[in-house]
Design an enzyme around this catalytic site. Structure first.
Site, PDB file in Angstrom:
ATOM      1  N   SER A   1      41.642  28.063  51.982  1.00  0.00           N
ATOM      2  CA  SER A   1      42.316  29.330  51.693  1.00  0.00           C
ATOM      3  C   SER A   1      42.286  30.181  52.957  1.00  0.00           C
ATOM      4  O   SER A   1      41.202  30.537  53.442  1.00  0.00           O
ATOM      5  CB  SER A   1      41.584  30.031  50.540  1.00  0.00           C
ATOM      6  OG  SER A   1      42.123  31.309  50.318  1.00  0.00           O
TER       7      SER A   1
ATOM      8  N   LYS B   1      46.309  27.008  51.548  1.00  0.00           N
ATOM      9  CA  LYS B   1      46.692  28.173  50.738  1.00  0.00           C
ATOM     10  C   LYS B   1      46.719  29.379  51.650  1.00  0.00           C
ATOM     11  O   LYS B   1      45.799  29.571  52.453  1.00  0.00           O
ATOM     12  CB  LYS B   1      45.660  28.335  49.612  1.00  0.00           C
ATOM     13  CG  LYS B   1      45.653  29.674  48.914  1.00  0.00           C
ATOM     14  CD  LYS B   1      44.811  29.563  47.639  1.00  0.00           C
ATOM     15  CE  LYS B   1      43.899  30.755  47.451  1.00  0.00           C
ATOM     16  NZ  LYS B   1      43.045  30.600  46.236  1.00  0.00           N
TER      17      LYS B   1
ATOM     18  N   LYS C   1      47.221  33.660  51.729  1.00  0.00           N
ATOM     19  CA  LYS C   1      47.212  34.872  50.907  1.00  0.00           C
ATOM     20  C   LYS C   1      48.478  35.666  51.204  1.00  0.00           C
ATOM     21  O   LYS C   1      48.900  35.745  52.369  1.00  0.00           O
ATOM     22  CB  LYS C   1      45.975  35.715  51.237  1.00  0.00           C
ATOM     23  CG  LYS C   1      44.658  35.053  50.836  1.00  0.00           C
ATOM     24  CD  LYS C   1      44.495  35.037  49.334  1.00  0.00           C
ATOM     25  CE  LYS C   1      43.091  34.585  48.930  1.00  0.00           C
ATOM     26  NZ  LYS C   1      42.897  34.630  47.477  1.00  0.00           N
TER      27      LYS C   1
ATOM     28  N   ASP D   1      48.735  32.690  47.387  1.00  0.00           N
ATOM     29  CA  ASP D   1      47.924  33.394  46.378  1.00  0.00           C
ATOM     30  C   ASP D   1      48.115  34.901  46.551  1.00  0.00           C
ATOM     31  O   ASP D   1      47.830  35.457  47.613  1.00  0.00           O
ATOM     32  CB  ASP D   1      46.446  33.020  46.563  1.00  0.00           C
ATOM     33  CG  ASP D   1      45.548  33.581  45.467  1.00  0.00           C
ATOM     34  OD1 ASP D   1      46.057  34.288  44.561  1.00  0.00           O
ATOM     35  OD2 ASP D   1      44.327  33.315  45.511  1.00  0.00           O
TER      36      ASP D   1
ATOM     37  N   GLU E   1      49.959  31.375  43.180  1.00  0.00           N
ATOM     38  CA  GLU E   1      48.765  31.692  42.392  1.00  0.00           C
ATOM     39  C   GLU E   1      48.729  33.174  42.026  1.00  0.00           C
ATOM     40  O   GLU E   1      48.891  34.040  42.892  1.00  0.00           O
ATOM     41  CB  GLU E   1      47.526  31.300  43.216  1.00  0.00           C
ATOM     42  CG  GLU E   1      46.202  31.469  42.479  1.00  0.00           C
ATOM     43  CD  GLU E   1      45.007  31.011  43.324  1.00  0.00           C
ATOM     44  OE1 GLU E   1      45.215  30.344  44.361  1.00  0.00           O
ATOM     45  OE2 GLU E   1      43.862  31.333  42.959  1.00  0.00           O
TER      46      GLU E   1
ATOM     47  N   ASP F   1      44.654  32.298  38.077  1.00  0.00           N
ATOM     48  CA  ASP F   1      43.263  32.429  38.517  1.00  0.00           C
ATOM     49  C   ASP F   1      42.639  33.562  37.685  1.00  0.00           C
ATOM     50  O   ASP F   1      42.081  33.313  36.599  1.00  0.00           O
ATOM     51  CB  ASP F   1      43.256  32.722  40.034  1.00  0.00           C
ATOM     52  CG  ASP F   1      41.877  33.019  40.619  1.00  0.00           C
ATOM     53  OD1 ASP F   1      40.906  33.094  39.864  1.00  0.00           O
ATOM     54  OD2 ASP F   1      41.765  33.199  41.860  1.00  0.00           O
TER      55      ASP F   1
ATOM     56  N   LYS G   1      37.303  28.452  38.272  1.00  0.00           N
ATOM     57  CA  LYS G   1      36.104  28.920  38.981  1.00  0.00           C
ATOM     58  C   LYS G   1      35.048  29.075  37.908  1.00  0.00           C
ATOM     59  O   LYS G   1      35.237  29.873  36.966  1.00  0.00           O
ATOM     60  CB  LYS G   1      36.345  30.284  39.645  1.00  0.00           C
ATOM     61  CG  LYS G   1      37.349  30.272  40.786  1.00  0.00           C
ATOM     62  CD  LYS G   1      37.564  31.682  41.332  1.00  0.00           C
ATOM     63  CE  LYS G   1      38.636  31.665  42.423  1.00  0.00           C
ATOM     64  NZ  LYS G   1      39.034  33.033  42.837  1.00  0.00           N
TER      65      LYS G   1
ATOM     66  N   GLY H   1      37.481  29.034  44.857  1.00  0.00           N
ATOM     67  CA  GLY H   1      36.288  29.401  45.611  1.00  0.00           C
ATOM     68  C   GLY H   1      36.135  30.899  45.665  1.00  0.00           C
ATOM     69  O   GLY H   1      37.094  31.644  45.426  1.00  0.00           O
TER      70      GLY H   1
HETATM   71  O1  OSB Z   1      41.713  34.454  44.701  1.00  0.00           O
HETATM   72  O2  OSB Z   1      40.968  32.529  45.111  1.00  0.00           O
HETATM   73  C1  OSB Z   1      40.886  33.749  45.244  1.00  0.00           C
HETATM   74  C2  OSB Z   1      38.086  34.603  47.698  1.00  0.00           C
HETATM   75  C3  OSB Z   1      37.512  35.688  47.065  1.00  0.00           C
HETATM   76  C4  OSB Z   1      38.064  36.145  45.889  1.00  0.00           C
HETATM   77  C5  OSB Z   1      39.178  35.511  45.341  1.00  0.00           C
HETATM   78  C6  OSB Z   1      39.743  34.412  45.951  1.00  0.00           C
HETATM   79  C7  OSB Z   1      39.208  33.971  47.173  1.00  0.00           C
HETATM   80  C8  OSB Z   1      39.741  32.877  47.958  1.00  0.00           C
HETATM   81  C9  OSB Z   1      38.830  32.211  48.931  1.00  0.00           C
HETATM   82  O3  OSB Z   1      40.900  32.526  47.924  1.00  0.00           O
HETATM   83  C10 OSB Z   1      38.414  30.846  48.550  1.00  0.00           C
HETATM   84  C11 OSB Z   1      37.243  30.397  49.387  1.00  0.00           C
HETATM   85  O4  OSB Z   1      37.436  30.042  50.546  1.00  0.00           O
HETATM   86  O5  OSB Z   1      36.110  30.406  48.874  1.00  0.00           O
HETATM   87 MG    MG Z   2      43.049  33.216  43.628  1.00  0.00          MG
END
Ligand code: OSB
Ligand code: MG
Length: 388
Positions: A153, A179, A181, A206, A231, A256, A280, A308
């Protein structure tokens, strides 16, 4: 000789001993991130989380609670999780007779919500049972050993060029799915640039709930880039608008934030709010709930992957074990420890091979040693409670 027969029978099938927790410890830890992580809801430069340790009969298991300092991703915080663990979940857990790790979640069910607080404790109890029985966590979860596929990510960057460079580094490192953001105003150009540079890489975006149905035209435009999924574009507690949006776009929606239980997943699939689910454990209340979401999706042919939360190695290993279950058919957000921390709390750290695979630990429980001097160094506060 009956004594000999009894001993032989005991060797064939050891008695399944129940346990009662005798001690729970909660530490608040602080680990600086090598690189700040930016999403549509905020920026994280230092990771703070709770380490929950549960003990019974001289064996201790560990779980990472992923509640954040602020309630910007979901409503829980480190403060609410500590309060709910201390005043409600720990007393309920101490009172429960546990024949197996699945027995804890029902004992905590009277507490509504607070999934992250529950998950921290519940995951510690799974690790405790696995260590007691001398088996790797994946075996207790019903998964398999071997390897899992790693995805990554990539947070929001200063500009589009910096993002493309960051993605290039991760592609070169072997990650099997990228992924990115997105956030309002930082979406079209960013996805288009990454896609132009990497036409074939499995790519997704995402939004972390930053958009509304009024943005449907944006997501229709993104359809052109062949994303594997988008996402959580809409509200964190919504599934109805997501169902409407899914009917208007070709790209599969993955939920999510909106999925905080197996019941949420069932309703989202019933409404057509998503075609993929991010699991998660911290968000759904633990491993038992994760397995329920996994089983439900698998029965309906809906792929899942493991999300994650910038976890330390302790939560990261828990994610590695979870995604050995057969429904996890897509690479998740589990990446190498070294992407996040100068020094992770586990030894060895989680590493990713040049072809994007992570080895599943074979040792008891989480399977890698916790480096306690590093945990001590990162500890901001510590509380412990004992069974009355
Ligand atoms: O939306 O998946 C998410 C990190 C913190 C809070 C929400 C998210 C995320 C990530 C990071 O996308 C995933 C990672 O590298 O742990
Ligand atoms: Mg997410």
């Amino acid at each position: 000789m009956p004594g000999v027969r009894r001993a032989a029978a005991a060797r064939r099938s050891p008695p399944v001993a129940s346990l009662q927790l005798d001690r729970i410890e909660v530490r608040r830890l602080r680990l600086p991130l090598l690189h700040a992580f930016e999403t549509s809801f905020g920026r994280c430069a230092v990771k703070e989380f709770l380490l929950v340790s549960a003990s019974a009969g001289g064996v201790t298991g560990h779980g990472e609670c992923v509640a954040d300092t602020e309630p910007f991703y979901l409503p829980e915080t480190l403060g609410t999780a500590t309060h709910v663990l201390r005043d409600f979940l720990a007393p309920m857990a101490f009172a429960a007779e546990l024949f197996g790790p699945r027995d804890l979640a029902p004992a905590l069910a009277r507490v509504r919500g607070h999934e992250m607080a529950k998950a921290g404790l519940e995951m510690a109890v799974w690790d405790l049972f696995a260590r007691r029985d001398g088996v790797p966590l994946f075996a207790l979860l019903g998964g398999r050993g071997g390897t899992i596929a790693a995805g990554v990510s990539v947070g929001l960057q200063g500009d589009v060029e910096a993002l493309v460079d960051a993605v290039a580094r991760e592609v070169a490192a072997g990650y099997r799915r990228i992924k990115v953001k997105i956030a309002p105003g930082r979406d079209r150009a960013l996805v288009a640039a990454v896609r132009a540079r990497f036409p074939a890489v499995p790519l997704m975006a995402d939004a972390n709930s930053a958009y509304t149905l009024a943005d449907a035209p944006l997501f229709q435009e993104l359809d052109a880039h062949g994303l594997t999924m988008v996402e959580q574009p809409l509200g964190w507690d919504d599934i109805v608008d997501h169902a409407t949006l899914q009917r208007q776009i070709r790209t599969p929606i993955c939920l999510d934030e909106s999925i905080r239980s197996a019941a949420d997943a069932r309703k989202a699939l019933l409404l057509g709010a998503c075609r993929v689910v991010n699991i998660k454990a911290g968000r759904v209340g633990g491993f038992a709930a994760s397995l329920a979401v996994h089983d439900l999706c698998r029965a309906r042919g809906v792929p899942v992957w493991c999300g994650g939360m910038l976890e330390s190695g302790i939560g990261r290993l828990a994610n590695v074990h979870l995604q050995t279950l057969p429904g996890f058919t897509l690479p998740g957000d589990t990446s190498a420890s070294a992407r996040y921390f100068a020094e992770d709390l586990i030894d060895p750290p989680v590493t990713v091979s040049p072809d994007g695979l992570i080895a599943v630990p074979e040792g008891p429980g989480l399977g890698h040693a916790i480096v306690w001097p590093r945990v001590e160094k990162a500890t901001l506060a510590k509380e412990e409670w004992r069974r009355p």
